[in-house]
Design an enzyme around this catalytic site. Structure first.
Site, PDB file in Angstrom:
ATOM      1  N   ASP A   1      40.459  45.092  60.777  1.00 40.35           N
ATOM      2  CA  ASP A   1      41.721  44.344  60.859  1.00 40.35           C
ATOM      3  C   ASP A   1      42.115  43.812  59.489  1.00 40.35           C
ATOM      4  O   ASP A   1      43.271  43.900  59.062  1.00 40.35           O
ATOM      5  CB  ASP A   1      41.642  43.213  61.911  1.00 40.35           C
ATOM      6  CG  ASP A   1      40.397  42.343  61.787  1.00 40.35           C
ATOM      7  OD1 ASP A   1      39.464  42.724  61.036  1.00 40.35           O
ATOM      8  OD2 ASP A   1      40.335  41.290  62.448  1.00 40.35           O
TER       9      ASP A   1
ATOM     10  N   ASP B   1      41.572  57.252  61.682  1.00 41.99           N
ATOM     11  CA  ASP B   1      42.831  57.792  62.207  1.00 41.99           C
ATOM     12  C   ASP B   1      43.955  56.797  61.950  1.00 41.99           C
ATOM     13  O   ASP B   1      45.024  57.146  61.445  1.00 41.99           O
ATOM     14  CB  ASP B   1      42.679  58.063  63.709  1.00 41.99           C
ATOM     15  CG  ASP B   1      43.972  58.570  64.323  1.00 41.99           C
ATOM     16  OD1 ASP B   1      44.588  59.478  63.736  1.00 41.99           O
ATOM     17  OD2 ASP B   1      44.380  58.048  65.377  1.00 41.99           O
TER      18      ASP B   1
ATOM     19  N   TYR C   1      36.073  59.367  69.913  1.00 41.64           N
ATOM     20  CA  TYR C   1      36.757  60.634  70.191  1.00 41.64           C
ATOM     21  C   TYR C   1      35.853  61.609  70.928  1.00 41.64           C
ATOM     22  O   TYR C   1      36.338  62.501  71.630  1.00 41.64           O
ATOM     23  CB  TYR C   1      37.219  61.307  68.889  1.00 41.64           C
ATOM     24  CG  TYR C   1      38.550  60.832  68.351  1.00 41.64           C
ATOM     25  CD1 TYR C   1      38.762  59.492  68.061  1.00 41.64           C
ATOM     26  CD2 TYR C   1      39.571  61.734  68.108  1.00 41.64           C
ATOM     27  CE1 TYR C   1      39.964  59.064  67.542  1.00 41.64           C
ATOM     28  CE2 TYR C   1      40.784  61.314  67.593  1.00 41.64           C
ATOM     29  CZ  TYR C   1      40.979  59.974  67.305  1.00 41.64           C
ATOM     30  OH  TYR C   1      42.170  59.562  66.798  1.00 41.64           O
TER      31      TYR C   1
ATOM     32  N   LYS D   1      33.856  47.091  62.240  1.00 40.31           N
ATOM     33  CA  LYS D   1      34.166  45.889  63.021  1.00 40.31           C
ATOM     34  C   LYS D   1      32.813  45.289  63.421  1.00 40.31           C
ATOM     35  O   LYS D   1      32.501  45.103  64.601  1.00 40.31           O
ATOM     36  CB  LYS D   1      35.040  46.274  64.233  1.00 40.31           C
ATOM     37  CG  LYS D   1      35.595  45.114  65.018  1.00 40.31           C
ATOM     38  CD  LYS D   1      36.717  44.358  64.308  1.00 40.31           C
ATOM     39  CE  LYS D   1      37.122  43.135  65.113  1.00 40.31           C
ATOM     40  NZ  LYS D   1      38.067  42.250  64.395  1.00 40.31           N
TER      41      LYS D   1
ATOM     42  N   ASP E   1      47.046  56.787  58.644  1.00 37.28           N
ATOM     43  CA  ASP E   1      48.506  56.782  58.856  1.00 37.28           C
ATOM     44  C   ASP E   1      49.132  55.624  58.077  1.00 37.28           C
ATOM     45  O   ASP E   1      50.181  55.776  57.446  1.00 37.28           O
ATOM     46  CB  ASP E   1      48.855  56.613  60.349  1.00 37.28           C
ATOM     47  CG  ASP E   1      49.136  57.945  61.037  1.00 37.28           C
ATOM     48  OD1 ASP E   1      48.494  58.954  60.657  1.00 37.28           O
ATOM     49  OD2 ASP E   1      49.978  57.985  61.958  1.00 37.28           O
TER      50      ASP E   1
HETATM   51  C1  IPM Z   1      45.084  63.125  63.199  1.00 32.58           C
HETATM   52  C2  IPM Z   1      45.760  63.170  64.530  1.00 32.58           C
HETATM   53  C3  IPM Z   1      44.756  63.620  65.584  1.00 32.58           C
HETATM   54  C4  IPM Z   1      43.636  62.596  65.598  1.00 32.58           C
HETATM   55  C5  IPM Z   1      45.344  63.822  66.978  1.00 32.58           C
HETATM   56  C6  IPM Z   1      46.511  64.784  66.966  1.00 32.58           C
HETATM   57  C7  IPM Z   1      44.297  64.282  67.955  1.00 32.58           C
HETATM   58  O1  IPM Z   1      46.331  61.941  64.834  1.00 32.58           O
HETATM   59  O2  IPM Z   1      44.564  64.178  62.745  1.00 32.58           O
HETATM   60  O3  IPM Z   1      45.063  62.056  62.583  1.00 32.58           O
HETATM   61  O4  IPM Z   1      43.752  61.556  66.251  1.00 32.58           O
HETATM   62  O5  IPM Z   1      42.609  62.844  64.964  1.00 32.58           O
HETATM   63 MG    MG Z   2      46.211  60.516  63.251  1.00 28.83          MG
END
Ligand code: IPM
Ligand code: MG
Length: 356
Positions: free
Chosen positions: A224, A248, A143, A192, A252
């Site tokens: 993975d 990230d 990032y 990884k 999710d």
């Molecule tokens: C998160 C989001 C952010 C990230 C985006 C919106 C830049 O997906 O906070 O997880 O990738 O960190």
């Molecule tokens: Mg995210």
């Protein structure tokens, strides 16, 4: 009376409406527990682009640096899809994480008892409960690495690079080991290392660090495999520590185990007590302004803020319990089920306050 000065960044999409509910709950908790919240509303993300041309105005950064901590809704939306990458709303979010040195992102993924049927994972796998803490490195890796675009032999190219230094890995590993010590003393480091040099350094550094935490049971997993194990047997995890991009993605995935991404809070911390608190979901522009967004992730982020930054642990625990109690009666559309009362965003905020 204790006073807490926080910067509030409502952001875009559903950001303003969910933040309003969290502010309502914070004020109610303040009344009950004897503290006063002072809010300084600043701009970040798309709304800041519209007002100032910049996703992260310097004024916002300065205000955040002076505050006790920062509270954020969500940023982004299709309206700003056309702007260049370094001017997008998301660049504001990355910019503030970097500017405030918020290297440790805590993302708890858990099943809320009243919502356990909402989890897409079978009860036989979760036994109706789950509580994982993902510790994501937030200010390094791909990032923030060297990047570029260009043209070579008449063909366009683009690249991003993953780089970690030992000190960056050490400080996030320390956060994770300490988190594990406060929980079930089990830490999984995700990398990884079978492919990436940066991951090999990550693993070596985490192993080195583990000598300071002999009580913590440490294991290593390729990313993975971890993605697969989160669905196959999520109960094997307690604390997960990983890089920015892997965190990230895995957070999710883990969030969905709870049944709705609308339920999960997060804290982004630097050294000491300073932090930024936000729901892990996005700005959901498709439902913005309809009053149907679930404010609970934001309200739970406010509880995390009280606990980690503001020394108001009792109020934080009360809010968490009030969220559970509210879920026994009312539901926003994303988690609606027969037998419950369907409520709006503000209806959910009201119900949480009623249960404080
Ligand atoms: C998160 C989001 C952010 C990230 C985006 C919106 C830049 O997906 O906070 O997880 O990738 O960190
Ligand atoms: Mg995210």
């Amino acid at each position: 009376m204790r006073e807490h000065n926080i910067v509030v960044l409502k952001g875009d999409g559903i950001g303003p409406e969910i933040v309003d509910e969290a502010v309502k709950v914070l004020d109610a908790a303040g009344k009950k527990y004897g503290f006063k919240m002072n809010y300084d509303y600043e701009l970040m993300g798309g709304c800041a682009i519209d007002e100032t041309g910049e996703p992260l105005p310097q004024k916002t950064v300065d205000a955040c640096k002076k505050a006790d901590c920062v509270f954020l809704g969500a940023v982004g939306g299709p309206k700003w899809d056309g702007v260049p990458g370094n001017k997008r709303p998301e660049a504001g979010l990355l910019g503030i994480r970097g500017a405030l040195g918020l290297y440790a992102n805590l993302r708890p993924a858990r099943i809320f008892a009243p919502l356990k049927e909402a989890s897409p994972i079978k009860d036989s796998i979760t036994e109706g409960n789950l509580d994982i803490m993902i510790v994501r490195e937030l200010t390094g890796g791909i990032y923030f690495g060297e990047r570029g675009t260009g043209v070579e032999n008449g063909e366009e190219y683009a690249y991003d690079t993953e780089k970690y230094t030992v000190s960056e890995i050490k400080r996030i590993a320390k956060t994770a080991f300490e988190m594990a010590m406060k929980r079930n003393k089990k830490l999984t480091s995700v990398d990884k290392a079978n492919v990436l040099d940066s991951s090999r350094l990550w693993r070596k550094t985490v192993i080195e660090m583990s000598k300071d935490y002999p009580e913590v049971e440490l294991n290593h997993m390729y990313v993975d495999n971890c993605a697969m194990q989160l669905v196959r047997n999520p109960k094997q995890f307690d604390v997960i520590v990983t890089s920015n991009i892997f965190g990230d993605i895995l957070s999710d995935e883990a969030s969905m185990i709870s049944g709705s991404i609308g339920m999960l809070a997060s804290a982004s911390l630097s050294d000491g007590k300073f932090g930024l608190y936000e729901p892990i979901h996005g700005s959901a522009p498709d439902i913005a302004g309809l009053g149907i967004a679930n404010p609970l992730a934001t309200i739970l982020s406010a509880a995390m803020m009280l606990k980690y930054s503001l020394d108001e642990g009792e109020a934080a625990a009360d809010i968490e319990n009030a969220v559970n109690a509210a879920l026994e009666k009312v539901r926003t559309p994303d988690i609606y089920k027969d037998g419950f009362k369907k409520v709006s965003t503000s209806g959910m905020g009201d119900e949480v306050i009623k249960n404080l």
